[in-house]
Design a protein around this motif. Structure first.
Motif, PDB file in Angstrom:
ATOM      1  N   ARG A 156      -9.521   8.219  -4.952  1.00 45.01           N
ATOM      2  CA  ARG A 156      -9.707   8.806  -6.286  1.00 45.01           C
ATOM      3  C   ARG A 156     -10.691   9.967  -6.186  1.00 45.01           C
ATOM      4  O   ARG A 156     -11.692   9.908  -5.464  1.00 45.01           O
ATOM      5  CB  ARG A 156     -10.240   7.762  -7.261  1.00 45.01           C
ATOM      6  N   ALA A 157     -10.429  11.002  -6.954  1.00 41.96           N
ATOM      7  CA  ALA A 157     -11.373  12.117  -7.094  1.00 41.96           C
ATOM      8  C   ALA A 157     -11.943  12.079  -8.500  1.00 41.96           C
ATOM      9  O   ALA A 157     -11.259  11.698  -9.458  1.00 41.96           O
ATOM     10  CB  ALA A 157     -10.682  13.449  -6.832  1.00 41.96           C
ATOM     11  N   LYS A 158     -13.223  12.495  -8.638  1.00 44.05           N
ATOM     12  CA  LYS A 158     -13.883  12.407  -9.944  1.00 44.05           C
ATOM     13  C   LYS A 158     -13.554  13.590 -10.854  1.00 44.05           C
ATOM     14  O   LYS A 158     -13.727  13.506 -12.064  1.00 44.05           O
ATOM     15  CB  LYS A 158     -15.403  12.332  -9.747  1.00 44.05           C
ATOM     16  N   ASP A 159     -13.055  14.692 -10.221  1.00 39.63           N
ATOM     17  CA  ASP A 159     -12.877  15.912 -11.016  1.00 39.63           C
ATOM     18  C   ASP A 159     -11.429  16.347 -11.171  1.00 39.63           C
ATOM     19  O   ASP A 159     -11.138  17.376 -11.804  1.00 39.63           O
ATOM     20  CB  ASP A 159     -13.681  17.049 -10.387  1.00 39.63           C
ATOM     21  N   ARG A 160     -10.499  15.579 -10.567  1.00 43.16           N
ATOM     22  CA  ARG A 160      -9.098  16.023 -10.644  1.00 43.16           C
ATOM     23  C   ARG A 160      -8.181  14.886 -10.243  1.00 43.16           C
ATOM     24  O   ARG A 160      -8.642  13.859  -9.712  1.00 43.16           O
ATOM     25  CB  ARG A 160      -8.841  17.217  -9.731  1.00 43.16           C
ATOM     26  N   THR A 161      -6.886  15.084 -10.477  1.00 41.01           N
ATOM     27  CA  THR A 161      -5.868  14.127 -10.041  1.00 41.01           C
ATOM     28  C   THR A 161      -5.453  14.479  -8.618  1.00 41.01           C
ATOM     29  O   THR A 161      -5.157  15.642  -8.312  1.00 41.01           O
ATOM     30  CB  THR A 161      -4.649  14.170 -10.960  1.00 41.01           C
ATOM     31  N   LEU A 162      -5.466  13.503  -7.753  1.00 42.91           N
ATOM     32  CA  LEU A 162      -5.117  13.753  -6.360  1.00 42.91           C
ATOM     33  C   LEU A 162      -3.614  14.009  -6.230  1.00 42.91           C
ATOM     34  O   LEU A 162      -2.790  13.387  -6.916  1.00 42.91           O
ATOM     35  CB  LEU A 162      -5.506  12.547  -5.495  1.00 42.91           C
ATOM     36  N   ASP A 163      -3.278  14.898  -5.287  1.00 47.31           N
ATOM     37  CA  ASP A 163      -1.860  15.111  -4.987  1.00 47.31           C
ATOM     38  C   ASP A 163      -1.566  14.489  -3.631  1.00 47.31           C
ATOM     39  O   ASP A 163      -2.447  13.957  -2.951  1.00 47.31           O
ATOM     40  CB  ASP A 163      -1.491  16.604  -5.021  1.00 47.31           C
ATOM     41  N   GLU A 164      -0.299  14.596  -3.203  1.00 49.10           N
ATOM     42  CA  GLU A 164       0.141  13.952  -1.978  1.00 49.10           C
ATOM     43  C   GLU A 164      -0.574  14.507  -0.751  1.00 49.10           C
ATOM     44  O   GLU A 164      -0.894  13.785   0.179  1.00 49.10           O
ATOM     45  CB  GLU A 164       1.657  14.122  -1.812  1.00 49.10           C
ATOM     46  N   ASN A 165      -0.827  15.800  -0.743  1.00 50.27           N
ATOM     47  CA  ASN A 165      -1.505  16.406   0.412  1.00 50.27           C
ATOM     48  C   ASN A 165      -2.915  15.843   0.604  1.00 50.27           C
ATOM     49  O   ASN A 165      -3.358  15.636   1.734  1.00 50.27           O
ATOM     50  CB  ASN A 165      -1.565  17.928   0.232  1.00 50.27           C
ATOM     51  N   ASP A 166      -3.643  15.618  -0.519  1.00 49.07           N
ATOM     52  CA  ASP A 166      -5.005  15.059  -0.415  1.00 49.07           C
ATOM     53  C   ASP A 166      -4.972  13.686   0.257  1.00 49.07           C
ATOM     54  O   ASP A 166      -5.739  13.405   1.186  1.00 49.07           O
ATOM     55  CB  ASP A 166      -5.635  14.934  -1.800  1.00 49.07           C
ATOM     56  N   VAL A 167      -4.075  12.837  -0.233  1.00 50.55           N
ATOM     57  CA  VAL A 167      -4.022  11.473   0.277  1.00 50.55           C
ATOM     58  C   VAL A 167      -3.493  11.445   1.710  1.00 50.55           C
ATOM     59  O   VAL A 167      -4.018  10.726   2.569  1.00 50.55           O
ATOM     60  CB  VAL A 167      -3.159  10.583  -0.647  1.00 50.55           C
ATOM     61  N   SER A 168      -2.462  12.238   1.972  1.00 47.18           N
ATOM     62  CA  SER A 168      -1.869  12.256   3.320  1.00 47.18           C
ATOM     63  C   SER A 168      -2.878  12.743   4.346  1.00 47.18           C
ATOM     64  O   SER A 168      -2.950  12.231   5.468  1.00 47.18           O
ATOM     65  CB  SER A 168      -0.620  13.144   3.341  1.00 47.18           C
ATOM     66  N   GLY A 169      -3.682  13.745   3.965  1.00 42.17           N
ATOM     67  CA  GLY A 169      -4.698  14.256   4.891  1.00 42.17           C
ATOM     68  C   GLY A 169      -5.730  13.197   5.229  1.00 42.17           C
ATOM     69  O   GLY A 169      -6.128  13.039   6.395  1.00 42.17           O
ATOM     70  N   ALA A 170      -6.165  12.461   4.203  1.00 43.05           N
ATOM     71  CA  ALA A 170      -7.157  11.401   4.446  1.00 43.05           C
ATOM     72  C   ALA A 170      -6.557  10.292   5.306  1.00 43.05           C
ATOM     73  O   ALA A 170      -7.202   9.773   6.225  1.00 43.05           O
ATOM     74  CB  ALA A 170      -7.646  10.831   3.115  1.00 43.05           C
ATOM     75  N   MET A 171      -5.297   9.924   5.017  1.00 39.30           N
ATOM     76  CA  MET A 171      -4.656   8.861   5.784  1.00 39.30           C
ATOM     77  C   MET A 171      -4.473   9.267   7.246  1.00 39.30           C
ATOM     78  O   MET A 171      -4.610   8.447   8.160  1.00 39.30           O
ATOM     79  CB  MET A 171      -3.292   8.509   5.176  1.00 39.30           C
ATOM     80  N   LYS A 172      -4.151  10.559   7.484  1.00 39.04           N
ATOM     81  CA  LYS A 172      -3.971  11.023   8.844  1.00 39.04           C
ATOM     82  C   LYS A 172      -5.260  10.893   9.656  1.00 39.04           C
ATOM     83  O   LYS A 172      -5.246  10.462  10.823  1.00 39.04           O
ATOM     84  CB  LYS A 172      -3.495  12.474   8.818  1.00 39.04           C
ATOM     85  N   LYS A 173      -6.386  11.271   9.030  1.00 39.20           N
ATOM     86  CA  LYS A 173      -7.688  11.148   9.721  1.00 39.20           C
ATOM     87  C   LYS A 173      -8.007   9.677  10.034  1.00 39.20           C
ATOM     88  O   LYS A 173      -8.509   9.359  11.119  1.00 39.20           O
ATOM     89  CB  LYS A 173      -8.800  11.727   8.855  1.00 39.20           C
ATOM     90  N   ILE A 174      -7.684   8.819   9.091  1.00 40.05           N
ATOM     91  CA  ILE A 174      -7.950   7.381   9.296  1.00 40.05           C
ATOM     92  C   ILE A 174      -7.119   6.860  10.452  1.00 40.05           C
ATOM     93  O   ILE A 174      -7.624   6.150  11.345  1.00 40.05           O
ATOM     94  CB  ILE A 174      -7.667   6.596   8.002  1.00 40.05           C
ATOM     95  N   LEU A 175      -5.818   7.207  10.498  1.00 37.07           N
ATOM     96  CA  LEU A 175      -4.936   6.709  11.545  1.00 37.07           C
ATOM     97  C   LEU A 175      -5.342   7.245  12.911  1.00 37.07           C
ATOM     98  O   LEU A 175      -5.264   6.542  13.921  1.00 37.07           O
ATOM     99  CB  LEU A 175      -3.484   7.078  11.231  1.00 37.07           C
ATOM    100  N   ASN A 176      -5.785   8.506  12.953  1.00 34.82           N
ATOM    101  CA  ASN A 176      -6.240   9.064  14.227  1.00 34.82           C
ATOM    102  C   ASN A 176      -7.466   8.297  14.741  1.00 34.82           C
ATOM    103  O   ASN A 176      -7.590   8.020  15.945  1.00 34.82           O
ATOM    104  CB  ASN A 176      -6.583  10.544  14.065  1.00 34.82           C
ATOM    105  N   GLY A 177      -8.340   7.968  13.846  1.00 33.41           N
ATOM    106  CA  GLY A 177      -9.528   7.213  14.247  1.00 33.41           C
ATOM    107  C   GLY A 177      -9.176   5.827  14.740  1.00 33.41           C
ATOM    108  O   GLY A 177      -9.728   5.345  15.739  1.00 33.41           O
ATOM    109  N   LEU A 178      -8.236   5.165  14.028  1.00 30.71           N
ATOM    110  CA  LEU A 178      -7.838   3.827  14.439  1.00 30.71           C
ATOM    111  C   LEU A 178      -7.105   3.849  15.774  1.00 30.71           C
ATOM    112  O   LEU A 178      -7.260   2.943  16.598  1.00 30.71           O
ATOM    113  CB  LEU A 178      -6.964   3.192  13.355  1.00 30.71           C
ATOM    114  N   THR A 179      -6.299   4.893  15.968  1.00 31.96           N
ATOM    115  CA  THR A 179      -5.570   5.015  17.228  1.00 31.96           C
ATOM    116  C   THR A 179      -6.536   5.132  18.399  1.00 31.96           C
ATOM    117  O   THR A 179      -6.308   4.585  19.492  1.00 31.96           O
ATOM    118  CB  THR A 179      -4.632   6.243  17.194  1.00 31.96           C
TER     119      THR A 179
END
Length: 806
Positions: A775-798
């Protein structure tokens, strides 16, 4: 401190008041008087009589019939006393009079014993001749009295006089409760000064003038003080041609009124000066002092020394000793030695008056196992100036009583004496503190009575050396209040700023710990800080472990209470064991108390006392139940950052696979786990037992009660689920740490909702599933925001060897 009114009046001659008034006024002025006792209680109609004729009783072999002249008449008295003869002067109680008690020395009856005329074996008897016990005293106070029989007066007593007066019993003994800071009031002179100031009367100190021979004291004795920190002043004087005799009656009576048994003139003089000046003294037979030299130095560890009471005492390095050129001859400030005691053959006496370190005397007296009247005074810290005055007074009495010849001079070895305390005269401060409006001249009049000098040019007060309690302006204000009169101080409203009281920060944390524990069903317990060394074996703590470095109690109640605890587990497990053996189910207990960790052994400084929040339970619940209680506790304290649970440290008293250290911001703050089955068996508890210990000093720096309000989210959250295949050796906490690190500010929450191990997962792996919320406090998140965060998480887990589950 006991003092006779007659002795006090010797220095305050104009003191003339009732006993009750004296007690009340002295108490109100700050010298608390616990009570008083009339020494002539129940002694009525007792006069000096002289036996003029003695005849045998006609019908009794052990009785005699005496004709006794009582001044106004001659009366007949029948007695069985074996020690009387014609011409003796004796105390006689007349018909209708009273005595304090019986001749056998049994406890005195409250109202005494009334004596009436009557017949003894058919012969009239009109009174009674008295023993010293019947007069309410004993041979300790009147050593000249016979062991069995009637008290015999000296020949110079006048027949018909008041026998109670002749015996010095028309007096009152007052008992004072003196506080330890008023060392001056442990003396008759100190109490007399207080009485003079209280009743606004002149104080008359004894005039001391010593008649000396032409010889010099340096030719008889030399003094060396090797430990001036323990003996800042040592005064010595010599008296030759000693004559041992009974002390005069007036001195005996004064000593007796203070509860001191008269012995002989030499001993009585030292005791008299100790009571009068509050300065203990000691007398040595100079002929027994080897090398005519006194050396004041520390004792030798383990050495044996025989004191005057015949007991052997074990010395150590911290016991200060009085020595001669070859050996120890006394324990400084406590008791002299058997090898230098005064005997009837003494010719030359060495008098000692010194100032010793009070704390050292108190500790030494406890270690050697003896506490004397002298040590009781020295341990309070005496005025160094008092030593010289007291020894000169003793020499004056020696000369006046014909006890010996005083050699000229004094050997005085001393450190520089501290200057007299000077304080500014601040009448406004005193009145403000007391809530009074006392004129400054009235204050100065009070100070003059107390011998506090005032210098108008500097506006400074100079306190006398004997008032070692006057150190600050509040002490001066107290003197003003005492002699202005506490009963005259008006009631006033308190002044100053109103402040809100609150608990110290540490106690606030402990209060929250108690509240959380009780909310979670735990009951508070209190366990002993003293434990048995066997505890370490019960807890399977190995030899050489730091926990075994415990402080041993010097005088324990027994082996089971011989050390200070270094861990709080034994107390809580013992309490759980007691409950289990009494068939109590589902017991939850907690304790907040200290452990005692020595910085070194043997102790050289106070140990580290660390407060521990200890929880323990058996019955319903498991490891995660305990973990939840701790999570609630940390949340209440504002420790909101993620905590790590490290299972790598193996504690022998906890289950090897069900324990963890709790780490917060890199600091280990406690641990939790299941008690090792062998430890539970040692405490006779069946089933699983869980404990947790939080080291409260470690978390204090992390606790915060600052709370920031955040409004309800205005924008929607986006959720994603992750199903992961994870090597079994990777902990869930490591996974969550990586997700939070890579998820950034957009990651609002993550929740573990599934853990699976089975046939569908390869050996050595497990399936873990998380729900992530962004969630963002100042706007509605779009798919790119969430996908970017998920990609960083998966790279770290990998990078940790974790894969997405297909």
């Amino acid at each position: 401190m006991n003092a006779a009114k007659s002795w006090l009046k010797a220095y305050v001659p104009d003191l003339n008041c009732s006993d009750q008034e004296f007690m009340d006024k002295m108490t109100l002025s700050g010298t608390k008087c616990e009570g008083f006792e009339r020494m002539d209680k129940n002694l009525e109609k007792i006069v000096v009589g002289q036996i003029e004729k003695i005849e045998r009783h006609p019908d009794a072999d052990k009785l005699i019939v005496c004709q006794v002249n009582v001044g106004t008449e001659t009366i007949q008295i029948v007695t069985g006393a074996p020690n009387v003869k014609e011409g003796d002067k004796v105390p006689v109680v007349l018909d209708g009079g009273k005595v304090a008690g019986g001749h056998d020395g049994s406890p005195l009856p409250e109202n005494g014993i009334e004596i009436k005329a009557g017949k003894l074996r058919g012969v009239d008897s009109f009174g009674m001749m008295c023993s010293i016990e019947e007069l309410g005293s004993d041979r300790n106070m009147y050593p000249e009295a016979p062991e069995n029989g009637i008290y015999i007066f000296s020949d110079d007593v006048k027949v018909g006089d008041d026998a109670v007066e002749v015996l010095g019993l028309h007096d009152t003994r007052f008992e004072f409760e003196v506080t330890s800071n008023r060392v001056d009031c442990y003396s008759i002179l100190g109490l007399a000064r207080e009485a003079a100031a209280t009743f606004d009367l002149p104080f008359k100190a004894p005039e001391v003038k010593v008649n000396e021979t032409s010889e010099k004291v340096e030719d008889y004795i030399s003094v060396e003080v090797k430990d001036p920190d323990l003996c800042p002043r040592y005064c010595a004087r010599v008296v030759k041609n000693i004559k041992i005799e009974p002390s005069p009656e007036w001195m005996q009576r004064r000593l007796a009124s203070s509860g001191i048994r008269p012995i002989n003139n030499l001993v009585d003089i030292t005791n008299y000066v100790m009571e009068e000046y509050g300065q203990p003294m000691h007398a040595f037979d100079l002929d027994t002092v080897a090398g005519n030299k006194i050396v004041v130095k520390r004792g030798v560890d383990g050495e044996q020394f025989q004191t005057l009471d015949g007991q052997m005492r074990t010395l150590d390095h911290d016991v200060l000793m009085i020595c001669d050129g070859e050996k120890e001859i006394g324990i400084a400030g406590i008791m002299g030695g058997e090898n230098s005691k005064i005997t009837d053959d003494v010719k030359t006496v060495l008098f000692e008056a010194a100032t010793f370190n009070g704390a050292n005397i108190r500790k030494s007296a406890k270690r050697v196992g003896i506490r004397s009247d002298a040590s009781g005074k020295f341990e309070k810290g005496l005025d160094p100036n008092n030593a010289e005055a007291a020894i000169n007074r003793a020499c004056q009495l020696i000369d006046e009583l014909g006890c010996g010849e005083v050699v000229s001079g004094i050997v005085d070895v001393k450190e520089p004496i501290k200057p007299l305390v000077q304080l500014p005269f601040e009448p406004d401060f005193y009145n403000g503190l007391l809530g009074t409006d006392i004129d400054k001249n009235d204050m100065l009049a009070i100070f003059k009575k107390l011998e506090i000098a005032y210098d108008e040019s500097t506006n400074m007060l100079t306190c006398p050396s004997f008032r070692q309690d006057l150190l600050g302006k509040v002490d001066i204000a107290e003197e003003v209040a005492r002699f202005f009169g506490y009963d005259k101080i008006p009631m006033t409203l308190p002044r100053g700023e109103a402040t809100t009281g609150k608990l110290p920060f540490k106690l606030v944390v402990e209060k929250i710990a108690s509240r959380v524990a009780m909310y979670c069903g735990f009951s508070q317990g209190m366990c002993y800080s003293f434990e048995s060394p066997k505890v370490f074996d019960k807890l399977r703590i190995p030899e050489g472990d730091k926990l075994r470095e415990a402080i041993r109690i010097a005088n324990p109640l027994g082996e089971d209470f011989s050390i200070m605890r270094t861990t709080s587990l034994n107390g809580i497990l013992s309490s759980l064991s007691t409950n289990f053996n009494r068939r109590n189910k589902n017991v939850r207990l907690f304790e907040i108390a200290n452990i005692y960790v020595p910085k070194s052994l043997p102790l050289t400084e106070l140990p580290d006392e660390r407060s521990q929040f200890t929880l323990g339970f058996y019955g319903d619940g498991d490891f995660f139940t305990m973990k939840g209680v701790l999570e609630q506790f940390f949340s209440e304290l504002g420790m909101t950052e993620e905590r790590e649970y490290d299972p790598s440290v193996k504690r022998p008293y906890l289950h090897p696979g069900r324990q963890a250290d709790i780490v917060y911001k890199g600091v280990k703050v406690g641990y939790l786990g299941q008690v090792h089955p062998m430890v539970a068996q040692a405490y006779e508890i069946k089933g699983n037992v869980y404990v947790a210990v939080i080291d409260l000093p470690e978390i204090l720096d992390f606790v915060t009660f600052d709370r920031k309000y955040e409004g309800i989210a205005r924008f929607p959250a986006v959720t994603r689920d992750l199903s992961l295949v994870v090597p079994k050796n990777i902990m869930v906490g490591q996974i969550e740490s990586m997700i939070r690190q890579r998820g950034g500010k957009l990651l609002e929450n993550l929740e573990l909702f599934d853990v699976y191990e089975g046939d569908q997962i390869s050996a050595g792996f497990k399936s873990v599933a998380y729900s992530l919320s962004f969630r963002a406090k100042d706007r509605t998140l779009d798919e790119n925001d969430v996908s970017g965060a998920m990609k960083k998480i998966l790279n770290g887990l990998t990078s940790m060897g974790i894969e997405l589950r297909a």
